[in-house]
Design a protein around this motif. Structure first.
Motif, mmCIF file in Angstrom:
data_model
loop_
_atom_site.group_PDB
_atom_site.id
_atom_site.type_symbol
_atom_site.label_atom_id
_atom_site.label_comp_id
_atom_site.label_asym_id
_atom_site.label_seq_id
_atom_site.Cartn_x
_atom_site.Cartn_y
_atom_site.Cartn_z
ATOM 1 N N ARG A 192 0.834 -1.201 0.000
ATOM 2 C CA ARG A 192 0.000 0.000 0.000
ATOM 3 C C ARG A 192 0.869 1.252 0.000
ATOM 4 N N MET A 193 1.915 1.242 0.824
ATOM 5 C CA MET A 193 2.795 2.413 0.883
ATOM 6 C C MET A 193 3.525 2.606 -0.447
ATOM 7 N N ARG A 194 3.901 1.522 -1.103
ATOM 8 C CA ARG A 194 4.570 1.640 -2.392
ATOM 9 C C ARG A 194 3.626 2.218 -3.446
ATOM 10 N N ARG A 195 2.360 1.775 -3.398
ATOM 11 C CA ARG A 195 1.381 2.336 -4.341
ATOM 12 C C ARG A 195 1.200 3.824 -4.092
ATOM 13 N N THR A 196 1.205 4.232 -2.804
ATOM 14 C CA THR A 196 1.068 5.646 -2.461
ATOM 15 C C THR A 196 2.250 6.434 -3.005
ATOM 16 N N ALA B 295 4.135 5.629 -5.528
ATOM 17 C CA ALA B 295 4.025 5.674 -6.991
ATOM 18 C C ALA B 295 2.994 6.714 -7.409
ATOM 19 N N SER B 296 1.905 6.803 -6.669
ATOM 20 C CA SER B 296 0.880 7.799 -6.962
ATOM 21 C C SER B 296 1.438 9.212 -6.797
ATOM 22 N N LEU B 297 2.216 9.413 -5.752
ATOM 23 C CA LEU B 297 2.843 10.728 -5.548
ATOM 24 C C LEU B 297 3.782 11.075 -6.704
ATOM 25 N N ARG B 298 4.541 10.098 -7.163
ATOM 26 C CA ARG B 298 5.443 10.356 -8.284
ATOM 27 C C ARG B 298 4.652 10.720 -9.546
ATOM 28 N N ASP B 299 3.528 10.037 -9.756
ATOM 29 C CA ASP B 299 2.685 10.360 -10.908
ATOM 30 C C ASP B 299 2.138 11.777 -10.797
ATOM 31 N N GLN B 300 1.711 12.149 -9.585
ATOM 32 C CA GLN B 300 1.189 13.503 -9.388
ATOM 33 C C GLN B 300 2.270 14.544 -9.649
ATOM 34 N N LEU C 49 8.521 17.875 -2.027
ATOM 35 C CA LEU C 49 8.763 17.624 -0.609
ATOM 36 C C LEU C 49 7.856 16.501 -0.093
ATOM 37 N N ALA C 50 6.622 16.492 -0.552
ATOM 38 C CA ALA C 50 5.697 15.430 -0.144
ATOM 39 C C ALA C 50 6.185 14.077 -0.646
ATOM 40 N N GLU C 51 6.700 14.048 -1.852
ATOM 41 C CA GLU C 51 7.222 12.795 -2.392
ATOM 42 C C GLU C 51 8.430 12.317 -1.600
ATOM 43 N N LEU C 52 9.324 13.230 -1.310
ATOM 44 C CA LEU C 52 10.494 12.853 -0.523
ATOM 45 C C LEU C 52 10.091 12.335 0.857
ATOM 46 N N GLU C 53 9.136 12.982 1.466
ATOM 47 C CA GLU C 53 8.675 12.533 2.781
ATOM 48 C C GLU C 53 8.029 11.153 2.684
ATOM 49 N N ALA C 54 7.270 10.913 1.630
ATOM 50 C CA ALA C 54 6.652 9.589 1.443
ATOM 51 C C ALA C 54 7.727 8.526 1.251
ATOM 52 N N ARG D 122 10.798 8.652 2.416
ATOM 53 C CA ARG D 122 11.448 8.458 3.718
ATOM 54 C C ARG D 122 10.579 7.586 4.622
ATOM 55 N N ALA D 123 9.274 7.872 4.619
ATOM 56 C CA ALA D 123 8.356 7.088 5.448
ATOM 57 C C ALA D 123 8.333 5.630 5.002
ATOM 58 N N THR D 124 8.347 5.423 3.710
ATOM 59 C CA THR D 124 8.365 4.061 3.195
ATOM 60 C C THR D 124 9.640 3.353 3.632
ATOM 61 N N ARG D 125 10.737 4.015 3.507
ATOM 62 C CA ARG D 125 12.019 3.431 3.893
ATOM 63 C C ARG D 125 12.058 3.113 5.386
ATOM 64 N N MET D 126 11.579 4.044 6.207
ATOM 65 C CA MET D 126 11.569 3.831 7.645
ATOM 66 C C MET D 126 10.635 2.677 8.021
ATOM 67 N N THR D 127 9.503 2.593 7.323
ATOM 68 C CA THR D 127 8.576 1.490 7.585
ATOM 69 C C THR D 127 9.225 0.157 7.237
ATOM 70 N N GLU D 128 9.903 0.127 6.111
ATOM 71 C CA GLU D 128 10.581 -1.107 5.714
ATOM 72 C C GLU D 128 11.648 -1.504 6.734
ATOM 73 N N MET D 129 12.412 -0.540 7.191
ATOM 74 C CA MET D 129 13.457 -0.838 8.165
ATOM 75 C C MET D 129 12.859 -1.337 9.483
ATOM 76 N N ALA D 130 11.772 -0.698 9.927
ATOM 77 C CA ALA D 130 11.131 -1.119 11.184
ATOM 78 C C ALA D 130 10.560 -2.524 11.052
ATOM 79 N N GLU D 131 9.967 -2.810 9.923
ATOM 80 C CA GLU D 131 9.401 -4.146 9.705
ATOM 81 C C GLU D 131 10.494 -5.206 9.682
ATOM 82 N N MET D 132 11.579 -4.913 9.023
ATOM 83 C CA MET D 132 12.681 -5.876 8.986
ATOM 84 C C MET D 132 13.278 -6.084 10.372
#
Length: 167
Positions: A99-103, A105-110, A133-138, A140-150
């Protein structure tokens, strides 16, 4: 488990019988020692009691082995349940990651649309900066989520991996 309980009761009863027999032998009145040596047949009840004691010890050892095997099976079952639960958690986290990856990708499209609109002269540059800035934050959030999950996955699996390595 019922078999174990029944066997434990049986062992307890046998040990009580043996204890009573030993008490009877100990409390039997002692006759004054005759001058002649004691007759040889007297140790026969003692041998029977010793044989019963040995039989009961063997039975106790067999029961302890059974209990050990049952406990091992139970612990393996609980480990299997833990693995299944962790697998389910991993599946849920994988869906969240998708879901976060789709988000993202959607930000990049926007952003691409905003850049196209800016190139056509329709939007203002500060809107593009905000979108970037919103894309960069998304990201970062995706990366942090991945790291926390791992980290969670690794923390959950480490005891099991260590146990498997020791086995």
């Amino acid at each position: 488990m019922q078999d174990i309980t029944a066997l434990e009761k049986r062992i307890t009863a046998a040990l009580e019988r043996i204890g009573k027999g030993v008490d009877r032998m100990a409390s039997a009145p002692k006759a004054p020692a005759p001058a002649a040596p004691p007759p040889a047949p007297a140790p026969a009840p003692d041998l029977a009691l010793r044989a019963q004691l040995e039989d009961e010890k063997t039975l106790v050892a067999q029961l302890q082995d059974r209990i050990r095997v049952l406990k091992e099976r139970e612990s393996q079952g609980s480990l299997q349940e833990k693995i299944e639960r962790l697998t389910q958690q991993l599946d849920v986290q994988g869906l969240e990651l998708q879901r976060m990856r789709r988000t993202a990708a959607s930000l990049r499209d926007q952003l691409a649309h905003l850049r196209q609109a800016q190139a056509a002269g329709v939007t203002e540059p500060h809107l593009i900066n905000k979108a970037m800035l919103a894309e960069l934050e998304a990201l970062r959030a995706t990366r942090m989520t991945e790291m926390a999950e791992m980290d969670e996955i690794l923390a959950a699996l480490e005891p099991h991996l260590a146990e498997a390595g020791n086995a």
